[in-house]
Design an enzyme around this catalytic site. Sequence first.
Site, PDB file in Angstrom:
ATOM      1  N   ASP A  56     -11.954  -2.302  -4.262  1.00 49.44           N
ATOM      2  CA  ASP A  56     -11.247  -1.046  -4.424  1.00 49.44           C
ATOM      3  C   ASP A  56      -9.636  -1.391  -5.127  1.00 49.44           C
ATOM      4  O   ASP A  56      -8.945  -2.251  -4.781  1.00 49.44           O
ATOM      5  CB  ASP A  56     -10.825  -0.476  -3.031  1.00 49.44           C
ATOM      6  CG  ASP A  56     -10.123   0.808  -2.838  1.00 49.44           C
ATOM      7  OD1 ASP A  56     -10.072   1.384  -3.728  1.00 49.44           O
ATOM      8  OD2 ASP A  56      -9.916   1.243  -1.938  1.00 49.44           O
TER       9      ASP A  56
ATOM     10  N   ASP B  88     -11.707   4.197  -9.276  1.00 52.33           N
ATOM     11  CA  ASP B  88     -11.174   2.931  -8.870  1.00 52.33           C
ATOM     12  C   ASP B  88     -11.856   2.082  -7.800  1.00 52.33           C
ATOM     13  O   ASP B  88     -11.283   1.168  -7.264  1.00 52.33           O
ATOM     14  CB  ASP B  88      -9.935   3.369  -8.254  1.00 52.33           C
ATOM     15  CG  ASP B  88      -9.727   4.252  -7.163  1.00 52.33           C
ATOM     16  OD1 ASP B  88     -10.706   4.719  -6.905  1.00 52.33           O
ATOM     17  OD2 ASP B  88      -8.602   4.260  -6.491  1.00 52.33           O
ATOM     18  N   GLU B  89     -13.130   2.512  -7.669  1.00 55.76           N
ATOM     19  CA  GLU B  89     -13.981   1.625  -6.816  1.00 55.76           C
ATOM     20  C   GLU B  89     -15.279   1.320  -7.300  1.00 55.76           C
ATOM     21  O   GLU B  89     -15.852   2.150  -7.904  1.00 55.76           O
ATOM     22  CB  GLU B  89     -13.896   2.389  -5.112  1.00 55.76           C
ATOM     23  CG  GLU B  89     -14.317   3.472  -5.303  1.00 55.76           C
ATOM     24  CD  GLU B  89     -14.353   4.166  -3.885  1.00 55.76           C
ATOM     25  OE1 GLU B  89     -14.483   3.359  -2.625  1.00 55.76           O
ATOM     26  OE2 GLU B  89     -14.227   5.405  -3.569  1.00 55.76           O
TER      27      GLU B  89
END
Length: 683
Positions: free
Chosen positions: A151, A241-242
Amino acid sequence: MADDDSSFTNAPPPSSAPATQAEVEEEAILASVPKTAVQEEILADKSHPEHETLKYHLLGPSLTKAGQDKVDQQKVSEIIYEASKGSKFFLNEEAKDAALTAKIDRLLAKCAELQHPSNAAALAASTRRADDLIARLELSRTLTQSIVHIDCDAFYAAVELLSRPSLRDRPFAVGGGVLTTCSYAARRFGVRSGMASFVARKLCPELALLPLNFARYGAKARQVRGVLARFDPRFEAASIDEAYLDVTAYCDERGLTPAEAVARLRAAIREETHVTVSAGIAPNAKIAKIASNRNKPDGQFEVPRTRQACLEFMRDLPVRNVNGVGRVLERELAALGIKTCGDIYPARGYLAKLLGDKAFEFLIHTYLGLGRTTIRPAEEYERKSVGTERTFADLSGERRLREKLRDIARELEEDLKSHEVKGRTLVLKVKLHTYEVITRQTVPARGAVWRSEDTFREAEPLLAKLEKEIPGLKLRLMGLRVTGLVSTRKVTTDEFFGVGKRATGTEPAGKTKLAQEDEVWESWPEEEFEQEARRERREEMAQLEKWSQEAEAAEQQQLAKAETASGMSPHMAEMGVDVREDGDAGPERWECPVCARLLPAVDRSFNDHVDLCLSRHTIRQVARNESDKCDGGVDSTGEDEAAREPSPPSLMTKMMGAKPPAPVKKKRGRPSTKDTGFKKRKG
């Protein structure tokens, strides 16, 4: 979390109609409900304020975000409550909170009924069935893999810092009416993603708000994914974003422990992309995702690959921290005394009857710390169906049932749009007030459907047939689902000819795409709950955006009224004219250092005006100008332009620094001055 008094007191709602026999019986049952410690504490506090559950709800969906652990959430909730009171958003949330309170009252009554001594045998049988399920699930536990959840830390904010290093220690956020993300400096004030921007400014008046730049974020995300592919070519991107990775093979080939491999991965991302990531390492994806939030920012946390470690990690974990537990389910569980995952086990005998079989199975998986272990590229997953359903108080009547059906059809359309699919088969699901579940399905005559008007037209006859079969039909749940999915996504030329697919290099020889599609995919109960939590979040973001826009418009109107009342028309105020209509000198004025207006010499209104100028107009314009200067922040080689050579201090630096604002250029016709900063003048 503190629950509203009405959730667990036996006082009936105010009504002019006499209580029915059923209401009297339910009231008596409620009186016998065992209270949790939190409930007893609230009941004992006679000064406990109203709307306590609403205040908690207004804190927003990102309460568990990193950086919020040391924030006075009670103070934040009061500020949000007062800022929203009286708005359409507030009234809507108030109505939803009241409906949920009534639902919880019924839930507690049902719980007390199940726990009555006369139902001891049935409860014992339900407990045995729960224990049998736990035993079967334990046999399916897999502890051979090392799953990692990556993350990025405050991703949008981190990317913005690469071109605006002067903001590193300053509170700032990215977004418009609703914040998309915010820096860790801003989080110390209680600011977080999913918060209305004007509320965030009340919490942190010096907050800088930057516009979104998805092109820049996408470019940086591709750089991060390039590093991930070296550690697991078949990583699964969960969002921009993860991502999830299976590093088992990587560790075996290089003789590394999972912690060593992940430390190497994080260092590579930091060195090559200049952003930091946090990671969770665990035997499955569920625990890995939770663990990645444990040591944020720029940290990692590992749950060892043992049964005992998984159980201990989950035992004291608040249920709210589990992906798929939204705020509605969280409050229902809290009313039943379930605050942590460890509290699920003692309640296992009656959870299925209270919350349904799916929720029960999801909660048992959560208690055991079980989750999927198969990690595949997101594009390989094949959806079988898309659907939505709603639980509500007992509902009857032809008009009301069709209104509910139409609302659900609209929600289904939104979900189908987001997944870019339509369905060949439509399924209607209802739950009667007797808790009996009935499903009916149809194949639309005009082909696959996705528009709300089409799904409503096809589902309405199914509902009408049920009304004929069951006179006085009374429902407590309704849902629509489509199966036999067909993609509505436009195929590019490259995709048509098979160009641009991500090469993985790990498929066994001779393994074709057809073989992959024919495999049996893992199915986990949390998928449906995670989808519902995402839908709940999307809905709330849309409401917050609307509320934020309305609040800003109201601020503008108040400012215009204040200027008009001070003797200036809005047009004259815009031009900076400091003369009343009769030509006489007006009262004392203070000059705004940002827009150079002359305003009434009233501290509060003057400061509000300056805050408004700084937060909404000037900083946004500066952000756009600097964005144009850095030309996207990342060039064709992926190098950040801000890292090439130092640049002179920007206007953003001057405005956000400790020094007072620089002199502003006066408009034509205004007397000159050598003063800087906040100046008081006679009109």
